[in-house]
Design a protein around this motif. Sequence first.
Motif, PDB file in Angstrom:
ATOM      1  N   LEU A   1       0.875  -1.179   0.000  1.00  0.00           N
ATOM      2  CA  LEU A   1       0.000   0.000   0.000  1.00  0.00           C
ATOM      3  C   LEU A   1       0.915   1.232   0.000  1.00  0.00           C
ATOM      4  N   TYR A   2       1.414   1.565  -1.176  1.00  0.00           N
ATOM      5  CA  TYR A   2       2.460   2.570  -1.286  1.00  0.00           C
ATOM      6  C   TYR A   2       1.956   3.997  -1.049  1.00  0.00           C
ATOM      7  N   ALA A   3       0.773   4.307  -1.546  1.00  0.00           N
ATOM      8  CA  ALA A   3       0.240   5.655  -1.344  1.00  0.00           C
ATOM      9  C   ALA A   3      -0.041   5.903   0.131  1.00  0.00           C
ATOM     10  N   GLU A   4      -0.581   4.896   0.816  1.00  0.00           N
ATOM     11  CA  GLU A   4      -0.824   5.047   2.254  1.00  0.00           C
ATOM     12  C   GLU A   4       0.481   5.152   3.028  1.00  0.00           C
TER      13      GLU A   4
ATOM     14  N   PRO B   1       6.702   1.462  -8.338  1.00  0.00           N
ATOM     15  CA  PRO B   1       6.955   0.201  -7.627  1.00  0.00           C
ATOM     16  C   PRO B   1       7.465  -0.920  -8.526  1.00  0.00           C
ATOM     17  N   ALA B   2       7.062  -0.913  -9.800  1.00  0.00           N
ATOM     18  CA  ALA B   2       7.485  -1.979 -10.710  1.00  0.00           C
ATOM     19  C   ALA B   2       9.005  -2.012 -10.854  1.00  0.00           C
ATOM     20  N   LYS B   3       9.650  -0.860 -10.661  1.00  0.00           N
ATOM     21  CA  LYS B   3      11.097  -0.789 -10.786  1.00  0.00           C
ATOM     22  C   LYS B   3      11.806  -1.093  -9.464  1.00  0.00           C
ATOM     23  N   TYR B   4      11.151  -0.723  -8.344  1.00  0.00           N
ATOM     24  CA  TYR B   4      11.835  -0.809  -7.060  1.00  0.00           C
ATOM     25  C   TYR B   4      11.171  -1.752  -6.056  1.00  0.00           C
ATOM     26  N   PHE B   5       9.849  -1.964  -6.178  1.00  0.00           N
ATOM     27  CA  PHE B   5       9.117  -2.774  -5.206  1.00  0.00           C
ATOM     28  C   PHE B   5       8.177  -3.734  -5.935  1.00  0.00           C
ATOM     29  N   THR B   6       7.501  -4.558  -5.132  1.00  0.00           N
ATOM     30  CA  THR B   6       6.470  -5.429  -5.686  1.00  0.00           C
ATOM     31  C   THR B   6       5.278  -4.587  -6.123  1.00  0.00           C
ATOM     32  N   PRO B   7       4.762  -4.741  -7.343  1.00  0.00           N
ATOM     33  CA  PRO B   7       3.630  -3.920  -7.820  1.00  0.00           C
ATOM     34  C   PRO B   7       2.396  -4.072  -6.933  1.00  0.00           C
ATOM     35  N   SER B   8       1.638  -2.996  -6.801  1.00  0.00           N
ATOM     36  CA  SER B   8       0.394  -3.020  -6.025  1.00  0.00           C
ATOM     37  C   SER B   8      -0.731  -3.609  -6.874  1.00  0.00           C
ATOM     38  N   ASN B   9      -1.634  -4.355  -6.242  1.00  0.00           N
ATOM     39  CA  ASN B   9      -2.795  -4.880  -6.968  1.00  0.00           C
ATOM     40  C   ASN B   9      -4.056  -4.078  -6.669  1.00  0.00           C
TER      41      ASN B   9
ATOM     42  N   LEU C   1     -10.288  -1.939   2.345  1.00  0.00           N
ATOM     43  CA  LEU C   1      -8.956  -2.114   1.770  1.00  0.00           C
ATOM     44  C   LEU C   1      -8.008  -2.765   2.776  1.00  0.00           C
ATOM     45  N   LEU C   2      -8.077  -2.330   4.026  1.00  0.00           N
ATOM     46  CA  LEU C   2      -7.203  -2.867   5.066  1.00  0.00           C
ATOM     47  C   LEU C   2      -7.580  -4.305   5.428  1.00  0.00           C
ATOM     48  N   PHE C   3      -8.882  -4.598   5.436  1.00  0.00           N
ATOM     49  CA  PHE C   3      -9.299  -5.983   5.661  1.00  0.00           C
ATOM     50  C   PHE C   3      -8.789  -6.872   4.528  1.00  0.00           C
ATOM     51  N   TYR C   4      -8.887  -6.373   3.310  1.00  0.00           N
ATOM     52  CA  TYR C   4      -8.440  -7.128   2.143  1.00  0.00           C
ATOM     53  C   TYR C   4      -6.943  -7.429   2.219  1.00  0.00           C
TER      54      TYR C   4
END
Length: 210
Positions: free
Chosen positions: A60-63, A122-130, A170-173
């Motif tokens: 959850l990069y934006a958060e 994130p695709a370059k540095y982290f795992t992509p967000s779904n 979102l957090l439950f997910y």
Amino acid sequence: MNHWIDLFIEQIKETTWPQWLAVALGVTEVLLARVNNIWLYPAGILGTAISIYLLMDVHLYAESLLNGYYIVMSVYGWIYWIKKRNEPPVKITYSTKNEWMISIAISVIGWVVFYFLIKNLPAKYFTPSNVPVWDALVSSTAWAGMWLLARRKMENWIFLNISNFFAVPLLFYKKLPLFAMLTIFLFIIAIWGYFEWKKQVEQERLVVGD
């Protein structure tokens, strides 16, 4: 219904101690803020730092970025509190048309910018967000709410609760049930805060009217 209850219990059992600690510090911060205790800032900073680690771990990069902003504002608020604690607070007011437009712009433009960043960086540095759309929405509306809160505007509670509303599922997910429960708590606090502020505004109008 039983399925959701079982799922919640399972998530609670899988909850790690850093999440328990982060949530405990978050609740502590809210309670200290309620009584205007300056220790709310160190509690909030430590809890938020742990939250960033946990949110990054579930992509959850934006958060995470939003929580980084919380830390910066908490440090600023801590310093400002020490310097200005004996001065009268800024009065609570309703947003002007221009402030409404700025708040909506922050939400919409922030949503687009956060989405773009989450999809590409994130695709370059982290795992992509779904969940880039929802992650971006939660953060952009919270940014607008925080901008209004800094200006002591009534509508800050509206934007913050839009963020809280979408953050809970979102957090439950993302299997952060304690964070979701904390967000529900903050949602309720925001409703209470709105009506408390509204009462103060009405009382101020009565005094001015007299």
